[in-house]
Write a protein that holds these residues in place. Structure first.
Motif, mmCIF file in Angstrom:
data_model
loop_
_atom_site.group_PDB
_atom_site.id
_atom_site.type_symbol
_atom_site.label_atom_id
_atom_site.label_comp_id
_atom_site.label_asym_id
_atom_site.label_seq_id
_atom_site.Cartn_x
_atom_site.Cartn_y
_atom_site.Cartn_z
ATOM 1 N N PHE A 48 -1.239 11.658 10.329
ATOM 2 C CA PHE A 48 -1.615 10.572 9.561
ATOM 3 C C PHE A 48 -2.529 9.641 10.054
ATOM 4 O O PHE A 48 -1.962 9.066 10.863
ATOM 5 N N ARG A 49 -3.610 9.591 9.592
ATOM 6 C CA ARG A 49 -4.597 8.534 10.111
ATOM 7 C C ARG A 49 -5.054 7.767 8.997
ATOM 8 O O ARG A 49 -5.651 7.978 8.112
ATOM 9 N N PRO A 50 -4.458 6.526 9.143
ATOM 10 C CA PRO A 50 -4.967 5.514 7.898
ATOM 11 C C PRO A 50 -6.236 5.568 7.361
ATOM 12 O O PRO A 50 -6.606 5.560 6.294
ATOM 13 N N SER A 51 -7.158 5.500 8.356
ATOM 14 C CA SER A 51 -8.739 5.444 8.090
ATOM 15 C C SER A 51 -9.020 6.561 7.035
ATOM 16 O O SER A 51 -9.969 6.477 6.356
ATOM 17 N N THR A 52 -8.583 7.887 7.006
ATOM 18 C CA THR A 52 -8.821 8.750 6.321
ATOM 19 C C THR A 52 -7.863 9.162 5.181
ATOM 20 O O THR A 52 -8.231 9.858 4.259
ATOM 21 N N ASP A 53 -6.495 9.094 5.637
ATOM 22 C CA ASP A 53 -5.302 9.552 4.715
ATOM 23 C C ASP A 53 -5.078 8.590 3.769
ATOM 24 O O ASP A 53 -3.909 8.926 3.073
ATOM 25 N N ILE A 54 -5.390 7.342 3.854
ATOM 26 C CA ILE A 54 -4.966 6.364 2.788
ATOM 27 C C ILE A 54 -6.114 6.331 1.760
ATOM 28 O O ILE A 54 -7.167 5.925 2.363
ATOM 29 N N ILE A 55 -6.325 6.844 0.914
ATOM 30 C CA ILE A 55 -7.475 6.890 -0.201
ATOM 31 C C ILE A 55 -7.211 5.802 -1.198
ATOM 32 O O ILE A 55 -6.200 5.846 -2.084
ATOM 33 N N PHE A 56 -8.161 5.008 -1.254
ATOM 34 C CA PHE A 56 -8.400 4.222 -2.477
ATOM 35 C C PHE A 56 -8.921 4.879 -3.802
ATOM 36 O O PHE A 56 -10.138 4.968 -3.686
ATOM 37 N N GLY A 57 -8.162 5.407 -4.568
ATOM 38 C CA GLY A 57 -8.481 6.522 -5.491
ATOM 39 C C GLY A 57 -8.868 5.899 -7.047
ATOM 40 O O GLY A 57 -9.091 6.950 -7.817
ATOM 41 N N GLY A 58 -8.866 4.613 -7.407
ATOM 42 C CA GLY A 58 -9.552 4.485 -8.837
ATOM 43 C C GLY A 58 -8.438 4.501 -9.906
ATOM 44 O O GLY A 58 -7.408 4.355 -9.304
ATOM 45 N N TRP A 59 -8.929 4.752 -10.813
ATOM 46 C CA TRP A 59 -7.913 4.353 -12.135
ATOM 47 C C TRP A 59 -7.432 5.768 -13.095
ATOM 48 O O TRP A 59 -6.787 5.599 -14.060
#
Ligand code: SF4
Length: 466
Positions: free
Chosen positions: A117-128
């Motif tokens: 789990f790497r926050p920079s790639t595995d947390i996705i700001f995904g839209g609506w």
């Protein structure tokens, strides 16, 4: 358990000790991640290959960076608690996960399993939209998160959580799964009018009535009061910290902390004479909201964005009226009833109804609580709460850069003054008034539904456009 009835939501649900800057975008996601991290322990084993992915959707995607949602998710994944874990550790979690590339979890087979789990790639700001195998779906709530645990590249557990405001979270499907337990309370109420009637019929004070209900819900008066004492202590420490700290708030907007300078001017008698009474509660509110904006330890009241208003009003009244701690606690209990009524009949989430649901609710809670502490009757309490909401109807949520700074900090300062005025107005009258609290809550809800999406914590309209 999901709480759907106003009389089941007690003071300890409305006032929760946590961290800034946001209850819906920081505390809620952290709690959801913490719960998910517990649930994957029954899956992870020492020999498997695991990977975690977290999608932040809707308002969490639009303003999550400014609200430190990604950092909060990381802290929850590591099992950190918003109240119990030192603030410094919470905000170090993201860097820790990034450098290790994941975390160890207690494996079902007794050993430790490792999950990538790497926050920079595995947390996705995904839209609506919620993307699925069969196409895109509408989000169940403006603050939605999807947690996906992969085992050998296959989904092992996927859950959708929503952060409904004030640090409350729900796992999608839980309402259907859970037997929503309805307790047989001695003084049940669902509306403000019911509450007034119960107080009048029982002859109890409003706070004793709540205490009697809370006992049936499993919370003794002793425990409730000791928790309220801790909550008031946390609010006080937060005010003091804010009054003692200057500098620039984090996040890149370069907002200067002002509470310390204003307070020292007040103490030195340097403010215009007419402004002393107005400025004092405003400065206390700003002190708390500056601490909140810096990710410090704060209490939801009912949210983090609106966390300054109630401590400011309580501190002002404590100083001016010599109120003792039991009276301050009684005021918090009454304020919590008003917050619970808003939560059930409208919303305390800026992403759902705009800032009327956060600062507006806080103002109503503070106004009603203040009247209770100053000896007003139940009709005057209800009137003060109604005034507090009525004059925030339609207020938008448009934080610049998604940071809980502008307009939030000053908004609490203005709200504290309004709450004190609302309390004074109702104490000066007989409690008879035209618009009821129940009526104004239904108007608030409809106003929130009618409000354009860009004014509901998306940073795509209003002040956020610069
Ligand atoms: S504008 Fe109001 S609702 Fe929006 S983040 Fe700030 S305090 Fe919360």
């Amino acid at each position: 358990m999901i709480l759907l009835r106003a009389d089941h939501i007690g003071p300890l649900e409305m006032f929760k000790i946590g961290v800034g800057p946001s209850s819906s975008h920081t505390v809620g996601p952290m709690v959801a991640a913490l719960e998910f991290s517990k649930r994957i322990q029954s899956i992870i084993s020492k020999n498997g290959k695991y990977k975690l992915e977290v999608e932040l959707l809707g308002s969490l995607s639009a303003t999550g960076r400014g609200h430190a949602t990604d950092g909060a998710i990381c802290a929850g994944i590591l099992g950190y608690h918003p109240r119990l874990t030192p603030v410094k550790d919470i905000w170090n979690a993201k860097d820790l996960l990034e450098s290790k590339g994941g975390f160890e979890a207690d494996g079902v087979d007794g050993g430790n399993g490792f999950c990538d789990f790497r926050p920079s790639t595995d947390i996705i700001f995904g839209g609506w939209t919620l993307k699925g195998k069969n196409g895109d779906n509408k989000l169940p709530h403006p603050n939605t998160m999807r947690f996906s645990l992969y085992q050998n590249d296959q989904i092992a557990l996927e859950e959708i959580w929503i952060s409904v405001g004030g640090g409350f979270v729900e796992r999608l499907g839980e309402r259907a799964e859970t037997d929503l337990k309805v307790f047989d309370l001695p003084y049940p109420y669902e509306t403000a009018q019911n509450f007034i009637e119960q107080v009048m019929k029982s002859g109890l004070t409003p706070w004793d009535l709540v205490i009697a209900n809370q006992k049936v819900l499993g919370l003794s008066e002793e425990k409730l009061r000791s928790e309220l004492s801790e909550i008031w202590k946390t609010m006080t420490i937060c005010i003091e910290a804010g009054l003692d700290t200057d500098g620039i708030l984090p996040g890149g907007l370069n907002v200067r902390r002002r509470a310390k300078k204003l307070f020292s001017d007040l103490e030195a008698g340097k403010t215009p004479a007419w402004s002393e009474h107005d400025l004092r509660p405003s400065v206390y509110a700003m002190a708390v909201n500056e601490e909140n904006a810096a990710g410090g330890r704060v209490v939801t009241a009912p949210t983090n964005g609106s966390s300054g208003l109630i401590p400011a009003v309580w501190r002002t009244l404590q100083e001016r009226q010599n109120l003792d701690e039991t009276t301050l606690q009684n005021g918090l209990i009454v304020a919590s009833v008003i917050g619970a009524l808003v939560k059930v009949h409208a919303s305390i989430s800026g992403a759902e109804v705009g800032c009327q649901g956060e600062v507006g609710t806080s103002c109503a809670m503070a106004a009603g609580g203040a009247v209770a502490m100053l000896g007003g009757n139940i009709n005057q309490i209800e009137q003060a709460a109604e005034i507090g909401i009525e004059h925030h109807l339609g207020m938008t949520c448009d934080p610049i850069m998604g940071l809980v700074q502008v307009p939030c900090i000053e908004r609490n300062a203005m709200g504290a003054v309004k709450a004190l005025n609302a309390a004074a107005l109702s104490l000066a009258s007989d409690g008879q008034h035209l618009v009821s609290l129940d009526k104004v809550l239904s108007v608030m809800k409809q106003t929130g539904l009618d409000m354009n999406h860009k004014y509901k914590e998306t940073s795509t309209g209003g002040l956020a456009l610069g």
